[in-house]
Design an enzyme around this catalytic site. Structure first.
Site, PDB file in Angstrom:
ATOM      1  N   ASP A  44      43.888  34.317  57.762  1.00 22.76           N
ATOM      2  CA  ASP A  44      43.475  34.996  56.536  1.00 22.76           C
ATOM      3  C   ASP A  44      44.066  36.401  56.518  1.00 22.76           C
ATOM      4  O   ASP A  44      43.989  37.114  57.521  1.00 22.76           O
ATOM      5  CB  ASP A  44      41.949  35.065  56.462  1.00 22.76           C
ATOM      6  CG  ASP A  44      41.470  35.571  55.120  1.00 22.76           C
ATOM      7  OD1 ASP A  44      41.537  34.801  54.143  1.00 22.76           O
ATOM      8  OD2 ASP A  44      41.046  36.741  55.048  1.00 22.76           O
ATOM      9  N   ASN A  52      45.719  42.915  45.474  1.00 22.34           N
ATOM     10  CA  ASN A  52      45.761  42.417  44.099  1.00 22.34           C
ATOM     11  C   ASN A  52      45.087  43.383  43.121  1.00 22.34           C
ATOM     12  O   ASN A  52      45.607  43.648  42.034  1.00 22.34           O
ATOM     13  CB  ASN A  52      45.101  41.040  44.004  1.00 22.34           C
ATOM     14  CG  ASN A  52      46.007  39.931  44.486  1.00 22.34           C
ATOM     15  OD1 ASN A  52      47.227  40.027  44.408  1.00 22.34           O
ATOM     16  ND2 ASN A  52      45.411  38.882  44.994  1.00 22.34           N
ATOM     17  N   HIS A  57      48.798  41.535  40.783  1.00 24.32           N
ATOM     18  CA  HIS A  57      49.034  40.197  41.328  1.00 24.32           C
ATOM     19  C   HIS A  57      50.503  39.921  41.611  1.00 24.32           C
ATOM     20  O   HIS A  57      50.813  39.144  42.516  1.00 24.32           O
ATOM     21  CB  HIS A  57      48.446  39.134  40.396  1.00 24.32           C
ATOM     22  CG  HIS A  57      46.950  39.107  40.433  1.00 24.32           C
ATOM     23  ND1 HIS A  57      46.253  38.420  41.396  1.00 24.32           N
ATOM     24  CD2 HIS A  57      46.019  39.719  39.664  1.00 24.32           C
ATOM     25  CE1 HIS A  57      44.958  38.593  41.218  1.00 24.32           C
ATOM     26  NE2 HIS A  57      44.786  39.383  40.172  1.00 24.32           N
ATOM     27  N   ASP A  61      51.604  38.565  45.065  1.00 25.92           N
ATOM     28  CA  ASP A  61      52.394  37.335  45.237  1.00 25.92           C
ATOM     29  C   ASP A  61      53.589  37.579  46.155  1.00 25.92           C
ATOM     30  O   ASP A  61      53.885  36.767  47.038  1.00 25.92           O
ATOM     31  CB  ASP A  61      52.874  36.800  43.886  1.00 25.92           C
ATOM     32  CG  ASP A  61      51.764  36.154  43.071  1.00 25.92           C
ATOM     33  OD1 ASP A  61      50.645  35.964  43.599  1.00 25.92           O
ATOM     34  OD2 ASP A  61      52.030  35.844  41.888  1.00 25.92           O
ATOM     35  N   GLU A  87      44.505  33.590  49.928  1.00 20.26           N
ATOM     36  CA  GLU A  87      45.268  34.284  50.974  1.00 20.26           C
ATOM     37  C   GLU A  87      44.994  33.685  52.346  1.00 20.26           C
ATOM     38  O   GLU A  87      45.169  34.329  53.361  1.00 20.26           O
ATOM     39  CB  GLU A  87      44.955  35.783  50.963  1.00 20.26           C
ATOM     40  CG  GLU A  87      43.576  36.161  51.418  1.00 20.26           C
ATOM     41  CD  GLU A  87      42.513  36.091  50.315  1.00 20.26           C
ATOM     42  OE1 GLU A  87      41.369  36.459  50.611  1.00 20.26           O
ATOM     43  OE2 GLU A  87      42.795  35.675  49.178  1.00 20.26           O
TER      44      GLU A  87
END
Length: 181
Positions: A44, A52, A57, A61, A87
């Site tokens: 994680d 984000n 975002h 990404d 994630e």
């Protein structure tokens, strides 16, 4: 094309959760049949929501894709990394005994933390590692990996925690092994 869409994460190109479930079942069967070790790690990205929320975002990404690139470069031939969700990633490590899986996870953790990410800065990841034992099935080995990941998060993130297996009484071993920082 439809098979790729059904089994591949569109952002990262990694196997998606559906394919990971199938591969884990296949690897469990092979490990049992041939008496080979199998380890799994849930991975994680720490505090990723902040990326984000604060940077957008699109930046998030790009950071996800860079995490995948870095992790993929550190894996052994035959390991399988897939996107578990958001994630979070699942690493399937066939032929990896528990100590080898912890070493692999630590190498990956260091590979992420070592170099800043473009447009983001430093990111860290937490790992929860579990190794096939006893009468494990997919659900139980993933449960142990999830518990180990939860422990890594609770203890400060940016670390590897291993959940080796079951005790003689069949209870979950409540003393996770800690690695990392």
């Amino acid at each position: 094309m439809l098979a790729a869409q059904a089994n591949e994460d569109p952002l990262t190109g990694l196997p998606n959760r559906r394919r990971l479930d199938d591969e884990l079942d296949r690897l469990l069967a092979l490990a049992r049949r041939y008496g080979r070790p199998l380890s799994v790690a849930l991975v994680d990205i720490d505090h990723f929501k902040r990326v984000n929320d604060e940077l957008g975002h699109q930046v998030g990404d790009r950071a996800l894709i860079e995490v995948v690139t870095r992790l993929s470069a550190l894996l052994r031939q035959g390991d399988l990394l897939g996107r578990w969700g958001g994630e979070e990633f699942l690493l399937l490590a066939p032929y990896a005994k528990h100590d080898a899986a912890l070493d692999l996870a630590e190498r990956c953790r260091e590979g992420i933390a070592r170099t800043p990410f473009p447009g983001v800065g430093h990111l860290t990841v937490s790992f929860g590692v579990a190794t096939l034992t006893g009468d494990d099935d997919a659900r139980s080995i993933l449960r142990r990996a999830d518990l180990a990941l939860y422990t890594a998060k609770r203890e400060g993130r940016d670390r590897v925690v291993g959940m080796p297996g079951l005790t003689d009484a069949g209870e979950l071993d409540s003393s996770p092994e800690r690695n990392g920082r």
